[in-house]
Scaffold this active site. Structure first.
Site, PDB file in Angstrom:
ATOM      1  N   ASP A  13       6.207 -20.281  -2.242  1.00 46.84           N
ATOM      2  CA  ASP A  13       5.237 -20.915  -3.130  1.00 46.84           C
ATOM      3  C   ASP A  13       4.387 -21.852  -2.270  1.00 46.84           C
ATOM      4  O   ASP A  13       4.699 -22.114  -1.103  1.00 46.84           O
ATOM      5  CB  ASP A  13       5.963 -21.654  -4.270  1.00 46.84           C
ATOM      6  CG  ASP A  13       5.036 -21.917  -5.459  1.00 46.84           C
ATOM      7  OD1 ASP A  13       3.819 -21.676  -5.345  1.00 46.84           O
ATOM      8  OD2 ASP A  13       5.541 -22.387  -6.503  1.00 46.84           O
ATOM      9  N   ASP A  23      -2.791 -22.548  -6.634  1.00 46.20           N
ATOM     10  CA  ASP A  23      -3.420 -22.639  -7.947  1.00 46.20           C
ATOM     11  C   ASP A  23      -3.271 -24.062  -8.477  1.00 46.20           C
ATOM     12  O   ASP A  23      -2.584 -24.883  -7.874  1.00 46.20           O
ATOM     13  CB  ASP A  23      -2.813 -21.615  -8.908  1.00 46.20           C
ATOM     14  CG  ASP A  23      -1.292 -21.627  -8.899  1.00 46.20           C
ATOM     15  OD1 ASP A  23      -0.708 -21.415  -7.812  1.00 46.20           O
ATOM     16  OD2 ASP A  23      -0.690 -21.874  -9.947  1.00 46.20           O
ATOM     17  N   CYS A  82      33.136 -18.562 -20.613  1.00 45.16           N
ATOM     18  CA  CYS A  82      32.454 -17.725 -19.621  1.00 45.16           C
ATOM     19  C   CYS A  82      33.498 -17.006 -18.787  1.00 45.16           C
ATOM     20  O   CYS A  82      34.580 -17.539 -18.550  1.00 45.16           O
ATOM     21  CB  CYS A  82      31.594 -18.623 -18.734  1.00 45.16           C
ATOM     22  SG  CYS A  82      30.987 -17.811 -17.252  1.00 45.16           S
ATOM     23  N   CYS A 125      32.993 -15.876 -15.595  1.00 42.48           N
ATOM     24  CA  CYS A 125      32.693 -15.873 -14.160  1.00 42.48           C
ATOM     25  C   CYS A 125      33.896 -16.391 -13.366  1.00 42.48           C
ATOM     26  O   CYS A 125      34.801 -16.998 -13.919  1.00 42.48           O
ATOM     27  CB  CYS A 125      31.422 -16.683 -13.882  1.00 42.48           C
ATOM     28  SG  CYS A 125      31.699 -18.444 -13.603  1.00 42.48           S
ATOM     29  N   CYS A 159      34.736 -20.192 -13.867  1.00 47.98           N
ATOM     30  CA  CYS A 159      35.312 -20.567 -15.156  1.00 47.98           C
ATOM     31  C   CYS A 159      36.690 -19.951 -15.364  1.00 47.98           C
ATOM     32  O   CYS A 159      37.487 -20.444 -16.161  1.00 47.98           O
ATOM     33  CB  CYS A 159      34.368 -20.177 -16.285  1.00 47.98           C
ATOM     34  SG  CYS A 159      32.791 -21.034 -16.137  1.00 47.98           S
TER      35      CYS A 159
HETATM   36  N1  GUN Z   1       6.031 -23.121  -9.992  1.00 51.72           N
HETATM   37  C1  GUN Z   1       6.212 -23.308 -11.310  1.00 51.72           C
HETATM   38  N2  GUN Z   1       5.051 -23.139 -11.974  1.00 51.72           N
HETATM   39  C2  GUN Z   1       4.114 -22.820 -11.068  1.00 51.72           C
HETATM   40  C3  GUN Z   1       2.720 -22.515 -11.147  1.00 51.72           C
HETATM   41  O1  GUN Z   1       2.107 -22.522 -12.211  1.00 51.72           O
HETATM   42  N3  GUN Z   1       2.084 -22.215  -9.974  1.00 51.72           N
HETATM   43  C4  GUN Z   1       2.745 -22.193  -8.766  1.00 51.72           C
HETATM   44  N4  GUN Z   1       2.070 -21.851  -7.675  1.00 51.72           N
HETATM   45  N5  GUN Z   1       4.051 -22.489  -8.683  1.00 51.72           N
HETATM   46  C5  GUN Z   1       4.723 -22.797  -9.808  1.00 51.72           C
HETATM   47 ZN    ZN Z   2      31.218 -19.437 -15.660  1.00 49.01          ZN
END
Ligand code: GUN
Ligand code: ZN
Length: 673
Positions: A90, A127, A277, A279, A282
């Site tokens: 990201d 963005d 759960c 898993c 748990c």
């Molecule tokens: N992580 C969570 N929401 C967003 C988003 O709207 N844009 C970006 N780039 N990362 C995110």
């Molecule tokens: Zn669990």
């Protein structure tokens, strides 16, 4: 060029294969968010112990810490995380929003360049994230800024895949505009952004509206990522909306706050006496044990539990799509929170976009789950098509019999069905009144008429839906007389309300109805041809198929049509799954002679012709023309560019998808020249 291919579909959900430099991924897929410096569970363990296939990490965090930056520039982001699987990065968008950083903090092009330098498989544009509270004008401004950045970033992506985020907040018009413009740019992944605050506030209906507004315009051949949706209670519904990728930072954040995720909701560990759960975590400890641990140990175990639950739900979602059971899974999950149920109804009210994506026929039956089942797209589509395409429109006697829930209908009404077989449609039409509308006897075996399981005690919504669909059917038919067979079922209550539309005689005894039907025999009828004509009209909108000299062979055990032959050659076989006809090559020629609509003709590029002629599947990348009204699951003709038949088969994609995709199968060839 797309790197995505579809293997199975339900509603807008798809099982896909996403090809990356670090391997092929099966979607829907969940990526854990990895902090480069403080991942409590190592990425290697996340792969080996939990089965994750891909990660997402943050290039802005890497870039702003010298230690991470140096290593990432030397060894790549894969070296930094110590794994060899696909990694998405990201851009820092969320940090800009969350920490209210100044605009100069991140340069949109520099961060793209950096993601390329560290070898990210999928980078993300910078963005602009809008908080839902800021109002429409600000959201619009942010969306436009995201768009400007998208435009300058996409040319710089090089070999790296690039994700172009759709913004626009809760405003459908802004989401639509954003998606329409983003779709013009060659992004490899389209995330839906700005939903984190909506997720946190359980505003699922808003997420549904925003996502569908975007999906309407996004290219179908690119995976869609729902940014920041990491809670398993929403995975099934989000997949239904057509989201293919998910990321979760929640597993760690929730653990930090002592919150225990389940696919039915979130619990505070302190309030639990049991761990509901299965898993490994748990199974080996208890609620009391966890609560009395040191915070660090508890957090670690909670995090593991959250991850096990999340990835198991993703596996369940994938299996459900393959079984055609995702809508039912989403309906079950919707019982975890009223807002989820509300959102599911909002989703189902978008019939047109769902219908376009939904394949005809599924691998399994439709189970009633609650009032939402009356909005099931397959049931609605069946009814609409019956009203549009039912072949027989005028009769002396219309016999309405309530669906008693048993399948096949022959088991409930053997005498009536035997009697109606002796009549012509102009004399008698037999129609089953079901909670999802009318099933004319001729179409009794068509999916989903036979494959739809309702309880005998019906809710008011089901009865009202039945009523409005039945009345629409009645309005589309001319009849001299109608009779209603009275049975002890809630469907009976429809009858009284129907008297507003027509006078309907009530009969209490099946034998009286049978006698009424038999009284209408005028001459010997060929019921098999009557049924087949109804089917050709329903399936391909062909009005008068000439089947002189055809032999219709029934199954000895079920009495269903098995195949039709002419001059000793089989021309059509009935597909058990859909109850529709599949032509042989000769049958395909017959359909052409009867002027079958271009909806059911897929035109291939000449390069593909020799392959299809050898019986190989018709690949999307060679599809030259396909009709926008064509739906996945239909039986179609495969044509060359001069409109010559080269094969017949079942469509895997709808018409628009066939044109959009450059990978995968468009039509599974059944027969060829
Ligand atoms: N992580 C969570 N929401 C967003 C988003 O709207 N844009 C970006 N780039 N990362 C995110
Ligand atoms: Zn669990």
């Amino acid at each position: 060029m797309s790197h995505f291919e579809i293997r199975a579909k339900e509603c807008l959900a798809r099982i896909g294969v996403f090809k990356t430099r670090h391997g092929d991924l099966r979607t829907p897929l969940l990526m854990p968010v990895i902090h480069p410096g403080k991942s409590a569970i190592s990425p290697t363990e996340l792969i080996e112990e939990f089965g994750f296939q891909m990660f997402i990490t943050n290039s802005y965090i890497i870039k702003s810490h010298d230690r991470f930056k140096k290593k990432a520039l030397q060894e790549g982001v894969h070296g930094l995380l110590g794994v060899d699987v696909p990694i998405m990065t990201d851009s820092g968008t969320f940090q800009m929003y969350f920490h209210q950083l100044p605009e100069e903090e991140i340069d949109p092009l520099e961060i793209i360049e950096f993601q390329k330098q560290i070898g990210s498989d999928v980078g993300t544009i910078l963005d602009v994230f809008s908080d839902p509270k800021v109002g429409k004008a600000q959201v619009e401004q942010d969306m436009r800024k995201s768009l400007e950045r998208a435009k300058i970033s996409v040319d710089k992506k090089g070999e790296m895949y690039l994700a172009g985020t759709v913004q626009g907040g809760i405003y459908s018009d802004l989401r639509e505009e954003s998606a329409r413009e983003m779709a013009k740019l060659d992004f490899d992944v389209y995330p839906i952004g700005g939903v984190v605050p909506l997720m946190e506030r359980y505003r699922y209906a808003d997420i549904v509206r925003a996502t569908l507004a975007a999906k309407k315009h996004l290219p179908p051949d690119r995976p869609v990522h729902l940014f920041g949706c990491g809670h398993p209670m929403f995975f099934a519904q989000a997949a239904l909306l057509g989201c293919d990728l998910f990321d979760s930072a929640g597993y760690a954040k929730f653990a930090e706050d002592g919150r225990y995720m389940l696919n039915t909701g979130t619990y505070h560990l302190k309030s639990l006496r049991e761990l509901p759960c299965e898993c490994p975590v748990c199974s080996r400890t208890t609620a009391e044990g966890l609560n009395s641990m040191k915070k660090r140990d508890r957090e670690d175990l909670l995090m593991r539990h959250n991850l096990y639950v999340s990835i198991a739900e993703i596996r369940r979602v994938r299996q459900a799509i393959m079984d055609g059971k995702l809508l039912e899974l989403a309906a079950a999950r919707a019982r975890g929170h009223p807002n989820l149920l509300e959102a599911l109804h909002v989703f189902l009210d978008h019939y047109d976009i769902i219908e376009e994506a939904s394949p005809i026929g599924a691998a399994s039956s439709i189970f009633y789950t609650g009032t939402e089942t009356t909005k099931h797209p397959e049931l609605r589509r069946f009814q609409k098509r019956v009203i549009r395409r039912y072949k027989y429109r005028s009769t002396d006697l219309l016999v309405l019999v309530p669906d008693l829930g048993g399948r096949p209908y022959f088991d409930s009404y053997p005498d009536l069905i035997r009697a109606v077989r002796k009549t012509k449609a102009e004399d008698v039409i037999l129609a089953f009144v079901t909670p999802f509308g009318i099933v004319p006897w001729e179409l009794e075996h068509v999916y989903p008429a036979q494959q739809c399981i309702f309880p005998s005690a019906l809710d008011v919504d089901a009865i009202n839906t039945g009523l409005s669909r039945v009345s629409r059917f009645l309005q589309s038919i001319r009849f001299e007389k109608a009779v209603w067979l009275c049975k002890d079922t809630p469907m009976n209550s429809i009858r009284e309300k129907l008297s507003a539309f027509a006078s309907i005689e009530i009969m209490e005894k099946t034998s009286d109805v049978e006698a009424a039907i038999l009284a209408h025999i005028n001459e010997r009828a060929n019921w098999k041809l009557r049924k087949i004509r109804a089917l050709f009209k329903y399936q391909w909108d062909i009005d008068d198929i000439n089947l002189d000299g055809a032999r219709v062979v029934l199954s000895k055990s079920t009495g269903k049509i098995r195949y039709i032959s002419m001059d000793d050659d089989i021309v059509f076989t009935l597909v058990p799954l859909t109850g529709l006809m599949a032509p042989t090559f000769k049958g395909g020629k017959l359909l052409l002679e009867h002027g079958i609509s271009t909806v059911y003709r897929v035109i291939m590029d000449d390069d593909a012709v020799p392959f299809v002629e050898q019986g190989k599947s018709a690949l999307s990348k060679f599809v030259k023309a396909a009709h926008p009204d064509l739906r996945a699951g239909e039986e179609v003709l495969i044509m060359d560019s001069s409109d010559r038949l080269i094969g017949v088969g079942r469509a895997n994609l709808n018409g628009n998808e066939m044109l959009a995709f450059s990978r995968g199968v468009a039509v599974s060839t059944r027969h060829s020249k």
